[in-house]
Design an enzyme around this catalytic site. Structure first.
Site, PDB file in Angstrom:
ATOM      1  N   ILE A 123       6.199  44.334  45.046  1.00 55.04           N
ATOM      2  CA  ILE A 123       5.704  45.344  45.983  1.00 55.04           C
ATOM      3  C   ILE A 123       6.919  45.996  46.638  1.00 55.04           C
ATOM      4  O   ILE A 123       7.811  45.300  47.132  1.00 55.04           O
ATOM      5  CB  ILE A 123       4.771  44.703  47.033  1.00 55.04           C
ATOM      6  CG1 ILE A 123       3.586  44.017  46.316  1.00 55.04           C
ATOM      7  CG2 ILE A 123       4.274  45.751  48.025  1.00 55.04           C
ATOM      8  CD1 ILE A 123       2.706  43.179  47.227  1.00 55.04           C
ATOM      9  N   GLU A 143       3.642  39.658  37.052  1.00 56.48           N
ATOM     10  CA  GLU A 143       4.419  39.557  38.289  1.00 56.48           C
ATOM     11  C   GLU A 143       4.520  40.927  38.929  1.00 56.48           C
ATOM     12  O   GLU A 143       4.939  41.885  38.289  1.00 56.48           O
ATOM     13  CB  GLU A 143       5.812  39.008  37.989  1.00 56.48           C
ATOM     14  CG  GLU A 143       5.763  37.626  37.343  1.00 56.48           C
ATOM     15  CD  GLU A 143       7.147  37.070  37.062  1.00 56.48           C
ATOM     16  OE1 GLU A 143       8.030  37.228  37.920  1.00 56.48           O
ATOM     17  OE2 GLU A 143       7.333  36.492  35.984  1.00 56.48           O
ATOM     18  N   ASN A 161       3.031  36.452  42.102  1.00 54.88           N
ATOM     19  CA  ASN A 161       2.479  36.028  40.813  1.00 54.88           C
ATOM     20  C   ASN A 161       0.991  35.736  40.927  1.00 54.88           C
ATOM     21  O   ASN A 161       0.545  35.151  41.906  1.00 54.88           O
ATOM     22  CB  ASN A 161       3.188  34.758  40.340  1.00 54.88           C
ATOM     23  CG  ASN A 161       4.627  35.011  39.991  1.00 54.88           C
ATOM     24  OD1 ASN A 161       5.382  35.533  40.800  1.00 54.88           O
ATOM     25  ND2 ASN A 161       5.023  34.646  38.796  1.00 54.88           N
ATOM     26  N   THR A 217       8.749  38.744  43.740  1.00 54.63           N
ATOM     27  CA  THR A 217       7.522  39.125  43.050  1.00 54.63           C
ATOM     28  C   THR A 217       6.377  38.232  43.492  1.00 54.63           C
ATOM     29  O   THR A 217       6.590  37.081  43.874  1.00 54.63           O
ATOM     30  CB  THR A 217       7.661  39.000  41.510  1.00 54.63           C
ATOM     31  OG1 THR A 217       7.999  37.652  41.174  1.00 54.63           O
ATOM     32  CG2 THR A 217       8.707  39.956  40.955  1.00 54.63           C
ATOM     33  N   GLY A 249       5.385  31.237  41.824  1.00 51.84           N
ATOM     34  CA  GLY A 249       5.885  31.538  40.484  1.00 51.84           C
ATOM     35  C   GLY A 249       7.040  30.622  40.142  1.00 51.84           C
ATOM     36  O   GLY A 249       7.063  29.448  40.520  1.00 51.84           O
TER      37      GLY A 249
END
Length: 157
Positions: free
Chosen positions: A84, A81, A31, A29, A17
């Site tokens: 987790i 995005e 992507n 994140t 990302g």
């Protein structure tokens, strides 16, 4: 309007990302590629969502997800995005990320400062954790969608 599309099942490769999530925000994140982003329903509202995610054939974890242009960063391209809610030991670029979006938190908005953005994301994470403990969301954690057939990548099941 957002709820009409939920739950939404999606799978795709994790690509690099903007490199902002972990570095600037402390909130890494994953992507999706442009092709995966373009496969989302065009009328799905931008904003912050929550649901479940797994990397490869790994465990299923809670997640929050942003769909949109990230007004704070003035993106030109729409992005999806996924953060987790789990600590991974290493990056997983090139792995297959499977997500089920189960709920909507709020619309996209701009922030006056990086601190305001970070604190909003932290609130989104707390809200996601609370919602995902509810039985109607919890049951999707066990969905067969998360069991990847070997060598097969299919979007939306």
């Amino acid at each position: 309007a957002a709820m009409r599309h939920l739950p939404y099942f999606c799978r795709g490769e994790v690509v690099k990302g903007f490199g902002r999530g972990s570095k600037e925000l402390g909130i890494p994140t994953a992507n999706f590629s442009e092709q995966v982003v373009e496969s989302f329903p065009s009328d799905i509202p931008t904003g912050i969502y929550y649901g479940w995610a797994s990397v490869g054939n790994g465990d299923v974890h809670k997640m929050v997800l942003s769909i949109g242009w990230n007004p704070f960063y003035k993106n030109i391209k729409k992005s999806v995005e996924t953060h987790i809610i789990h600590t991974f030991k290493e990056d997983f670029y090139g792995e297959i990320l499977s997500i089920v979006i189960t709920g909507y938190i709020r619309p996209e908005k701009n922030f006056d400062s990086l601190d305001a953005l970070i604190s909003a994301i932290q609130e989104d994470i707390e809200e996601a954790k609370r919602q995902l403990d509810l039985p109607e969301h919890l049951k999707l954690k066990e969905d067969n969608f998360f069991h990847l057939p070997e060598g097969k990548i299919v979007n939306n099941r």
